[in-house]
Design a protein around this motif. Structure first.
Motif, mmCIF file in Angstrom:
data_model
loop_
_atom_site.group_PDB
_atom_site.id
_atom_site.type_symbol
_atom_site.label_atom_id
_atom_site.label_comp_id
_atom_site.label_asym_id
_atom_site.label_seq_id
_atom_site.Cartn_x
_atom_site.Cartn_y
_atom_site.Cartn_z
ATOM 1 N N SER A 128 0.846 -1.194 0.000
ATOM 2 C CA SER A 128 0.000 0.000 0.000
ATOM 3 C C SER A 128 0.876 1.235 0.000
ATOM 4 C CB SER A 128 -0.910 0.001 1.238
ATOM 5 O OG SER A 128 -1.729 1.152 1.252
ATOM 6 N N ASN A 129 0.553 2.185 -0.851
ATOM 7 C CA ASN A 129 1.324 3.429 -0.886
ATOM 8 C C ASN A 129 1.147 4.240 0.389
ATOM 9 O OD1 ASN A 129 2.135 2.792 -3.446
ATOM 10 N ND2 ASN A 129 0.683 4.156 -4.478
ATOM 11 N N ALA A 130 -0.052 4.208 0.947
ATOM 12 C CA ALA A 130 -0.360 5.063 2.095
ATOM 13 C C ALA A 130 -1.286 4.320 3.051
ATOM 14 C CB ALA A 130 -1.008 6.362 1.626
ATOM 15 N N PHE A 131 -1.511 4.951 4.233
ATOM 16 C CA PHE A 131 -2.250 4.291 5.303
ATOM 17 C C PHE A 131 -3.291 5.257 5.872
ATOM 18 C CE2 PHE A 131 1.895 2.499 4.780
ATOM 19 C CZ PHE A 131 1.654 1.135 4.755
ATOM 20 N N GLU A 132 -4.454 4.713 6.142
ATOM 21 C CA GLU A 132 -5.562 5.539 6.644
ATOM 22 C C GLU A 132 -5.356 5.836 8.122
ATOM 23 O OE1 GLU A 132 -10.468 5.472 6.722
ATOM 24 O OE2 GLU A 132 -9.338 3.947 5.629
ATOM 25 N N PHE A 133 -5.737 7.048 8.532
ATOM 26 C CA PHE A 133 -5.587 7.489 9.918
ATOM 27 C C PHE A 133 -6.902 7.289 10.673
ATOM 28 C CE2 PHE A 133 -2.937 10.253 7.231
ATOM 29 C CZ PHE A 133 -1.681 9.881 7.701
ATOM 30 N N PRO A 134 -6.811 6.934 11.942
ATOM 31 C CA PRO A 134 -8.033 6.812 12.747
ATOM 32 C C PRO A 134 -8.766 8.131 12.897
ATOM 33 C CG PRO A 134 -6.175 5.713 13.822
ATOM 34 C CD PRO A 134 -5.615 6.507 12.690
ATOM 35 N N SER A 135 -7.998 9.237 12.952
ATOM 36 C CA SER A 135 -8.610 10.553 13.126
ATOM 37 C C SER A 135 -7.625 11.609 12.660
ATOM 38 C CB SER A 135 -8.963 10.803 14.597
ATOM 39 O OG SER A 135 -7.762 10.949 15.365
ATOM 40 N N LEU A 136 -8.091 12.812 12.489
ATOM 41 C CA LEU A 136 -7.206 13.912 12.111
ATOM 42 C C LEU A 136 -6.204 14.201 13.216
ATOM 43 C CD1 LEU A 136 -6.411 16.096 10.112
ATOM 44 C CD2 LEU A 136 -8.185 17.570 11.097
ATOM 45 N N SER A 137 -6.604 14.035 14.466
ATOM 46 C CA SER A 137 -5.672 14.243 15.586
ATOM 47 C C SER A 137 -4.532 13.234 15.531
ATOM 48 C CB SER A 137 -6.422 14.125 16.920
ATOM 49 O OG SER A 137 -7.348 15.180 17.074
ATOM 50 N N ASP A 138 -4.865 11.983 15.203
ATOM 51 C CA ASP A 138 -3.806 10.976 15.052
ATOM 52 C C ASP A 138 -2.885 11.335 13.898
ATOM 53 O OD1 ASP A 138 -4.221 8.629 16.966
ATOM 54 O OD2 ASP A 138 -6.234 8.898 16.168
ATOM 55 N N ALA A 139 -3.444 11.814 12.800
ATOM 56 C CA ALA A 139 -2.636 12.209 11.654
ATOM 57 C C ALA A 139 -1.674 13.327 12.040
ATOM 58 C CB ALA A 139 -3.535 12.650 10.503
ATOM 59 N N ARG A 140 -2.188 14.334 12.752
ATOM 60 C CA ARG A 140 -1.335 15.441 13.178
ATOM 61 C C ARG A 140 -0.194 14.953 14.060
ATOM 62 N NH1 ARG A 140 -3.739 20.263 16.839
ATOM 63 N NH2 ARG A 140 -4.054 18.470 18.227
ATOM 64 N N ASP A 141 -0.487 14.049 14.987
ATOM 65 C CA ASP A 141 0.539 13.558 15.902
ATOM 66 C C ASP A 141 1.584 12.709 15.188
ATOM 67 O OD1 ASP A 141 -0.543 14.843 18.066
ATOM 68 O OD2 ASP A 141 -1.639 13.092 18.825
ATOM 69 N N ARG A 142 1.163 11.965 14.187
ATOM 70 C CA ARG A 142 2.139 11.169 13.438
ATOM 71 C C ARG A 142 3.060 12.071 12.620
ATOM 72 N NH1 ARG A 142 -1.166 5.814 11.169
ATOM 73 N NH2 ARG A 142 -2.125 5.272 13.182
ATOM 74 N N PHE A 143 2.507 13.069 11.975
ATOM 75 C CA PHE A 143 3.335 13.980 11.190
ATOM 76 C C PHE A 143 4.281 14.772 12.082
ATOM 77 C CE2 PHE A 143 0.519 13.112 7.662
ATOM 78 C CZ PHE A 143 1.310 13.347 6.539
ATOM 79 N N ALA A 144 3.904 15.022 13.307
ATOM 80 C CA ALA A 144 4.740 15.760 14.256
ATOM 81 C C ALA A 144 5.708 14.842 15.003
ATOM 82 C CB ALA A 144 3.863 16.511 15.253
ATOM 83 N N LEU A 145 5.685 13.560 14.673
ATOM 84 C CA LEU A 145 6.554 12.562 15.306
ATOM 85 C C LEU A 145 6.270 12.390 16.801
ATOM 86 C CD1 LEU A 145 10.020 13.332 13.623
ATOM 87 C CD2 LEU A 145 8.167 11.847 12.809
ATOM 88 N N ARG A 146 5.067 12.733 17.194
ATOM 89 C CA ARG A 146 4.665 12.518 18.589
ATOM 90 C C ARG A 146 4.043 11.138 18.782
ATOM 91 N NH1 ARG A 146 2.924 18.065 18.083
ATOM 92 N NH2 ARG A 146 0.808 17.323 17.570
ATOM 93 N N GLN A 147 3.649 10.522 17.695
ATOM 94 C CA GLN A 147 3.006 9.220 17.756
ATOM 95 C C GLN A 147 3.585 8.340 16.652
ATOM 96 O OE1 GLN A 147 -1.184 7.946 16.072
ATOM 97 N NE2 GLN A 147 -1.522 8.967 18.047
#
Length: 436
Positions: free
Chosen positions: A35-54
């Motif tokens: 898979s090229n990409a992965f679905e996020f559970p929520s926008l908050s989770d997406a933000r935390d992953r991009f910020a390397l917090r999660q």
């Protein structure tokens, strides 16, 4: 493998590390997450992953679950703290060194390197403003004399390609650490089975997993392993890329946020992310399949290579054989110290020289054309036995001076001994030598 697990033997680690079957299907073999990409559970989770917090997957150019298993397994085999899987061994060398040295910085490297690495360091890095000094890897004083205030790394191969010179890793590590820089070792030819370079003072290991790690010649890949032995925090001013605030992901410096995994985090989130040499999920799966039999294959590779080397060494039609298992080799003592499980299966031999380059090339070509079992292929670490002519192939971009420094002549032929019966290989070489 969870941190709480006790240390496992090499053979167990190469089969199991990094993978735990999970619901709903619990596959016994690591799955291919194509898979090229992965679905996020929520926008908050997406933000935390991009910020390397999660932790979590975003996009396969940066991370992929199949690649993650390969990374964890290679880190475990090398005794490291973290690893970054990339698209090739060349990418692994480039990214590991780019994460250490920036424009205006300096690297000390062995002269005895694979030709493509010489191109990278002597040409491409020079164009990016990173200076590289090449030294004789066997000369302790040369390493020390080359150090400058701007030096950021020492680099060498544990076993060289193509002459199988065995590095005195502990000696070079001692000089690197005296200079306050990490030792980066290309461990492709030895693999962590024949030599775990961390045990001899190395700080970062890189591999062309395309070679023995995969072993089948059907998948490209590379890996950078931080062995966790170099303390970047001891001199933070020397490593601003790790100690200063990481501008693209606010929240502090990488050392502060990720500790022992700071270096690999930099490799992944900046250099692999920006330059894009990603290891595919399918490539990682194929490499994992090969990795499961690494110790068995390396044992066969090494024993067969020793038999072939002994045959060539005793043959008067051969001028010289460069294999560290031979008592006559200048690197025999190093091989006994650093390669107790078996010496390299990549090595070279020289045909008698005529003194004329074209005549020497023609002689090499006649021998290669006569071979029926050994294949003319620009690769090493395959299940098949391969031959190459370094001066006109893998090292053809090097100057005559660089070739001489590497010990490569126009009479030099490189072998990568595969998994065939060694008696067939010896018979094939014997017949081919008759055409000279």
């Amino acid at each position: 493998m969870p941190d709480s697990c006790p240390p496992r033997a090499f053979a167990t680690t190469q089969v199991q590390a990094g993978h735990a079957p999970t619901a709903p299907h619990s596959p016994a073999v690591p799955a291919i997450y194509q898979s090229n990409a992965f679905e996020f559970p929520s926008l908050s989770d997406a933000r935390d992953r991009f910020a390397l917090r999660q932790e979590g997957d975003i996009y396969s150019r940066a991370a992929n679950p199949t690649v993650a298993v390969f990374e964890e397994r290679m880190a475990a085999l090398e005794g490291g703290v973290a690893a970054a899987g990339v698209a090739s061994g060349q990418a692994a060398v480039a990214l590991a060194l780019l994460a250490l040295a920036r424009t205006g910085d300096h690297i000390v490297a062995a002269s005895q390197l694979y030709g493509g690495t010489v191109d990278l360091l002597g040409d491409t890095f020079a164009g990016w403003g990173i200076d590289v000094t090449f030294v004789d890897q066997d000369d302790p004083d040369a390493w020390t004399a080359a150090v400058r205030p701007a030096t950021k790394a020492f680099f060498a191969e544990s076993v060289t390609n193509p002459l199988a010179q065995v590095l005195d890793t502990a000696m070079v590590a001692e000089r690197a650490h005296a200079a306050g820089v990490p030792l980066v070792i290309d461990n492709t030819v030895a693999t962590p089975y024949l030599q775990r370079v961390k045990d001899h003072g190395a700080d970062i290991a890189v591999h062309s997993a395309t070679k023995f790690v995969g072993g089948h010649g059907s998948a490209l890949g590379g890996v950078v392993v931080d062995l966790g032995t170099f303390d970047f925090a001891a001199d933070p001013a020397k490593w601003p890329q790790l100690s200063e605030p990481y501008a693209r992901v606010p929240g502090g410096g990488l050392l502060e946020r990720f500790g022992a995994k700071a270096f690999i985090t930099l490799v992944k989130t900046k250099y692999s992310h920006d330059l894009g040499p990603s290891l595919s999920a399918m490539g990682a799966f194929q490499l994992l399949q090969g990795l499961e039999t690494l110790d068995l294959r390396m044992t066969r590779h090494s024993s067969s290579a020793a038999a072939v080397a002994a045959f060539l060494d005793a043959d008067p039609r051969v001028a010289a054989v460069h294999h560290p298992s031979l008592a006559s080799s200048p690197w025999h003592a190093n091989a006994q110290r650093y390669l107790p499980r078996g010496a390299a299966s990549v090595f070279s031999f020289d045909l008698p020289a005529t003194g004329d380059t074209e005549a020497d090339f023609a002689r090499a070509e006649r021998l290669i054309q006569a071979l029926q079992v050994v294949r003319l292929v620009a690769n090493i670490g395959d299940a098949r036995t391969l031959i190459a002519h370094p001066a006109s192939m893998t090292h053809s971009h090097m100057t005559p001076e660089q070739l001489a420094d590497s010990g490569i002549a126009w009479t030099t032929l490189r072998l990568s001994v595969g998994l065939e019966d060694p008696a067939d290989l010896i018979a094939d070489l014997d017949a081919a030598l008759d055409v000279l």
